[in-house]
Design an enzyme around this catalytic site. Sequence first.
Site, mmCIF file in Angstrom:
data_model
loop_
_atom_site.group_PDB
_atom_site.id
_atom_site.type_symbol
_atom_site.label_atom_id
_atom_site.label_comp_id
_atom_site.label_asym_id
_atom_site.label_seq_id
_atom_site.Cartn_x
_atom_site.Cartn_y
_atom_site.Cartn_z
ATOM 1 N N HIS A 65 -15.148 -5.007 12.462
ATOM 2 C CA HIS A 65 -14.160 -4.878 13.536
ATOM 3 C C HIS A 65 -13.448 -6.191 13.830
ATOM 4 O O HIS A 65 -12.430 -6.195 14.518
ATOM 5 C CB HIS A 65 -14.844 -4.352 14.805
ATOM 6 C CG HIS A 65 -15.270 -2.914 14.677
ATOM 7 N ND1 HIS A 65 -14.595 -1.874 15.269
ATOM 8 C CD2 HIS A 65 -16.271 -2.341 13.979
ATOM 9 C CE1 HIS A 65 -15.174 -0.720 14.961
ATOM 10 N NE2 HIS A 65 -16.205 -0.986 14.178
ATOM 11 N N ASP A 85 -8.032 -12.022 16.473
ATOM 12 C CA ASP A 85 -8.543 -10.728 16.942
ATOM 13 C C ASP A 85 -8.471 -9.730 15.795
ATOM 14 O O ASP A 85 -7.447 -9.659 15.114
ATOM 15 C CB ASP A 85 -7.669 -10.216 18.105
ATOM 16 C CG ASP A 85 -8.481 -9.438 19.134
ATOM 17 O OD1 ASP A 85 -9.535 -8.891 18.779
ATOM 18 O OD2 ASP A 85 -8.038 -9.383 20.306
#
Length: 452
Positions: free
Chosen positions: A152, A357
Amino acid sequence: MSRLVVISNRLPKDDAPAGGLVFALHELLSERGGIWIGADDPSDDNRGGLKQIGSGEYDRFVFPLSHAEHEKYYLGYANSALWPTFHSRRDLMRHRADWFAAYYDVNSRIATLIAEALESDDIVWIHDYHFLPLASKLRDLKVSNKIGFFLHIPFPSTTDISALPEHTMLPEWLSAYDLLGLQTKRDVAACREYLRQTGEVELLISGGRLQWRHRTFAINSFPIGVDAVAISKAAQSAHAEVAAQVKTAGPLILGVDRLDYSKGLIQRVEGFGRYLDFYNSGDLRPTYLQIAPVSRGDVTAYQDIRQQLDEMAGSVNGSHADLDWTPIRYVRRNVSRDVIAALYRHADICLVTPLADGMNLVAKEFIAAQDPEDPGVLILSQFAGAAEQMEGALPVNPFDTDGIAAAIAKAISMPLEERKDRYRSQAQSVFSEDIAWWGQTYLHRLMDLHAA
Ligand code: ADQ
């Protein structure tokens, strides 16, 4: 249909899952059924097997974790060594051999528990950096099921990852999966480049797969999405109530993040301060509402960011606040998902400015929640994975605080037609490449691959 077995560190202990990964997997399993295995709350020892904690649309099990393991495997190796390294913060990386030993032992121990619970045609889907070696431990136990992995967070540069003493084990760990899922094309390129540089992994001509010793595996990008329709509905139904609560004298600028140094909060607050210094004439009184609940509060780097943010927000408010105006409102508690959805819809601007991110679900949730006839503006860091899909956002370099200030000024004065144009191009991908699309696309690819 084969049974789906999902493994992630966190899983919902009750009916209200919070956080990006947990919410996404909850949606997928609710639709498809299967088993979800995650870590139990830390206790005095780690003895015992998997414990069932819930059933319904899918069954939930936890593996035991001792306090010492929580400290060394979770807070230590996973969140003080892997997390900063994978977010380009080698300067914050701390490494201890006993942390790595605990990380490796937890993966070995739970591999045994999972192997005992598996049926021969189960499909196993393992999530995130807590479990990089898990498939190789399962393969050691002769598990031959299809095993997929999804990372992720970003895949780091070769230079960053080389700072991890254990990085030499990555070819073995990663090749034990059949499919390595990453968020973006940029991550896939970084991962392939790293594996190429090790000299141990060969690129096969057919289908772009890779080979390490006798194992072949695939690497592809699967940008994670959100449940856009549900967010849109929640935003519409809670909007009036939330709008009445959040009274502002001018435009509302919103930020929603876990309090994490990767999210660029200090630069964001500084950028807003620069906007007030240089662009704001005084008659427009914008409010910047930042929701940032504390996360991983036991890790020193997280205590530091909290203190720095308090100081920076205090300094901007100190310079600009008036008797009837506080430019920055900072909420540290958790807020319900429905209220967040309504806040997105109410806001004129959403600031999503991470320094690194994997994807950033807030960016997509904000777009899902907008009124198409009067949409707000998304200001989006070039370093969020979401930037690869969301070309209609106002892009910023989050290190350039003057650039953030200029983007805020541009967003505040943006004409309705331009806002609508930008919204349409972003909504197109947010609604079509949603959370169900992500899960299905990944699982189809995994099932299409021939077992190694
Ligand atoms: P996170 O680092 O947690 O996720 P993000 O993708 O932004 O980051 O997801 C955060 C989620 O938590 C969002 O759904 C948001 O609505 C929710 N949230 C944030 N603040 C909240 C609050 N105060 N109260 C309630 N909910 C709140 C990791 C990776 C990301 C990746 C996701 C999913 O770091 O890059 O996008 O996993 O893969």
